[in-house]
Write a protein that holds these residues in place. Structure first.
Motif, PDB file in Angstrom:
ATOM      1  N   PRO A 105       2.265   2.467  16.063  1.00 31.79           N
ATOM      2  CA  PRO A 105       2.649   3.420  15.023  1.00 31.79           C
ATOM      3  C   PRO A 105       1.660   4.579  14.956  1.00 31.79           C
ATOM      4  N   ASP A 152      -0.339  12.268  10.506  1.00 22.50           N
ATOM      5  CA  ASP A 152       0.714  13.257  10.648  1.00 22.50           C
ATOM      6  C   ASP A 152       0.165  14.475  11.390  1.00 22.50           C
ATOM      7  N   PRO A 182      -0.372   9.418   5.716  1.00 18.59           N
ATOM      8  CA  PRO A 182       0.698   9.262   4.724  1.00 18.59           C
ATOM      9  C   PRO A 182       0.641   7.872   4.098  1.00 18.59           C
ATOM     10  N   ASP A 187       1.846   6.475   1.622  1.00 20.12           N
ATOM     11  CA  ASP A 187       3.066   5.850   1.129  1.00 20.12           C
ATOM     12  C   ASP A 187       3.916   5.264   2.259  1.00 20.12           C
ATOM     13  N   GLN A 188       3.600   5.610   3.506  1.00 16.08           N
ATOM     14  CA  GLN A 188       4.408   5.140   4.628  1.00 16.08           C
ATOM     15  C   GLN A 188       3.705   4.070   5.467  1.00 16.08           C
ATOM     16  N   VAL A 189       2.388   4.042   5.417  1.00 18.39           N
ATOM     17  CA  VAL A 189       1.634   3.125   6.270  1.00 18.39           C
ATOM     18  C   VAL A 189       1.497   1.756   5.602  1.00 18.39           C
ATOM     19  N   LYS A 190       1.773   0.728   6.367  1.00 19.36           N
ATOM     20  CA  LYS A 190       1.636  -0.642   5.900  1.00 19.36           C
ATOM     21  C   LYS A 190       0.372  -1.252   6.498  1.00 19.36           C
ATOM     22  N   ASP A 237       0.308  -2.034  10.138  1.00 18.55           N
ATOM     23  CA  ASP A 237       0.327  -0.954  11.122  1.00 18.55           C
ATOM     24  C   ASP A 237      -1.036  -0.749  11.782  1.00 18.55           C
TER      25      ASP A 237
END
Length: 234
Positions: A1, A5, A11, A13-16, A19
Motif C-alpha cells: 500500500p 499521497d 492520509p 483516515d485511510q491507513v490501517k 498497512d
C-alpha cells in the motif's frame, strides 16, 4: 500500500495498522535494490553517484519510519508495538548492509580523498565528510569477523531499545495521580478538569480527579496546580 499521497502527507483516515508491515517490506526491498545498484556501479565514484545516492537510497523508508514511530509513540496499540519489535532489527540490519559494505566504503573514501578538488560547495563538502565519518565510526574498517560481531550487537541493541521504549510507555500509561482537593485545581483549564474527572470516574473514583503523565494532562497540572507536593509527585 502507498502510505504517502502526492504531497508526501499521510492520509490518517485511510491507513490501517495492517498497512504498515507490507509498506515496510516494500520500502526495505527498494532500499536494498538501491544499495545493490550503488555497489555494482562500474562508473568512477562521484558526489552524485555515491554520496547523493547514499543520502537518498532509503528516502521512502525514512518517511514511513518517521510516520510509524511517531504513531507508536503517540497512539500505539499491541499490533503496532509488535510490529515495532519486528521492524527495528531489520532497520539495524539494513543500516549495517550499507555501513559495513567494503565496496561502497571504497567509493565513499575515493570521493572523500578528492573532496578538495571536486568543486564542491561547503554544504556538499560537509556531507562528504559526514558520510565518510559515519562509515568509519560504524565499523567500515573492522575485519569481517568483527563486522559480524557488530551486526549481532546492533540487532540486540535494536530489540532492547524497542523493549525499553515499550516499558517506558506502559509505565507512563499506568500512572495516575488522584486528588480530591478541588481548591488546588481551581486555576486549571476547564477541559483538563473535565478529562481528569472522566478518568477518575472510569477508574472508580468519581469523587476525585485523576491526572496522567500524558502531555494534555501533565503540563496543565504542573503549570496551574497550586500544591507543590502534588506537582512534585507527578
Amino acid at each position: 500500500p502507498r502510505l504517502l499521497d502526492d504531497n508526501h502527507l499521510l492520509p490518517f483516515d485511510q491507513v490501517k495498522d495492517g498497512d504498515f508491515a507490507p509498506a515496510f517490506d516494500e520500502a526495505i526491498r527498494l532500499a536494498r535494490t538501491n544499495l545493490e545498484k550503488l555497489a555494482q556501479d562500474p562508473s568512477p565514484a562521484s558526489f552524485m553517484n555515491t554520496i547523493e545516492a547514499i543520502e537518498f537510497h532509503k528516502e521512502e523508508l525514512d518517511k514511513i519510519s518517521l510516520l510509524f514511530f511517531n504513531l507508536v509513540g503517540a497512539n500505539t496499540n499491541d499490533l503496532l508495538q509488535a510490529l515495532a519489535k519486528e521492524v527495528s532489527p531489520k532497520l539495524a540490519e539494513l543500516s549495517n548492509d550499507l555501513l559495513l559494505n567494503g565496496t561502497i566504503f571504497r567509493r565513499v573514501k575515493d570521493v572523500f580523498d578528492r573532496r578538495e578538488h571536486l568543486g564542491l560547495d561547503s554544504e556538499r563538502k560537509q556531507l562528504v565528510e559526514k558520510t565518510y565519518k559515519a562509515f568509519r565510526r560504524n565499523g567500515a574498517l573492522l575485519s569481517d569477523a568483527e563486522k559480524e560481531k557488530l551486526r549481532e550487537i546492533d540487532k540486540t541493541l535494536a530489540r532492547l531499545t524497542q523493549e525499553f521504549s515499550d516499558n517506558v510507555l506502559k509505565a507512563t500509561n499506568d500512572f495516575l495521580l488522584f486528588t480530591d482537593d478541588e481548591k488546588c485545581l481551581k486555576d486549571l483549564p476547564k477541559g483538563t478538569l473535565e478529562d481528569a474527572k472522566a478518568t477518575a470516574k472510569e477508574k472508580g473514583r468519581p469523587e476525585a480527579w485523576a491526572f496522567t503523565l500524558h502531555a494534555p494532562s501533565y503540563f496543565p497540572f504542573l503549570q496551574y496546580c497550586s500544591r507543590e507536593d502534588l506537582r512534585r509527585e507527578l
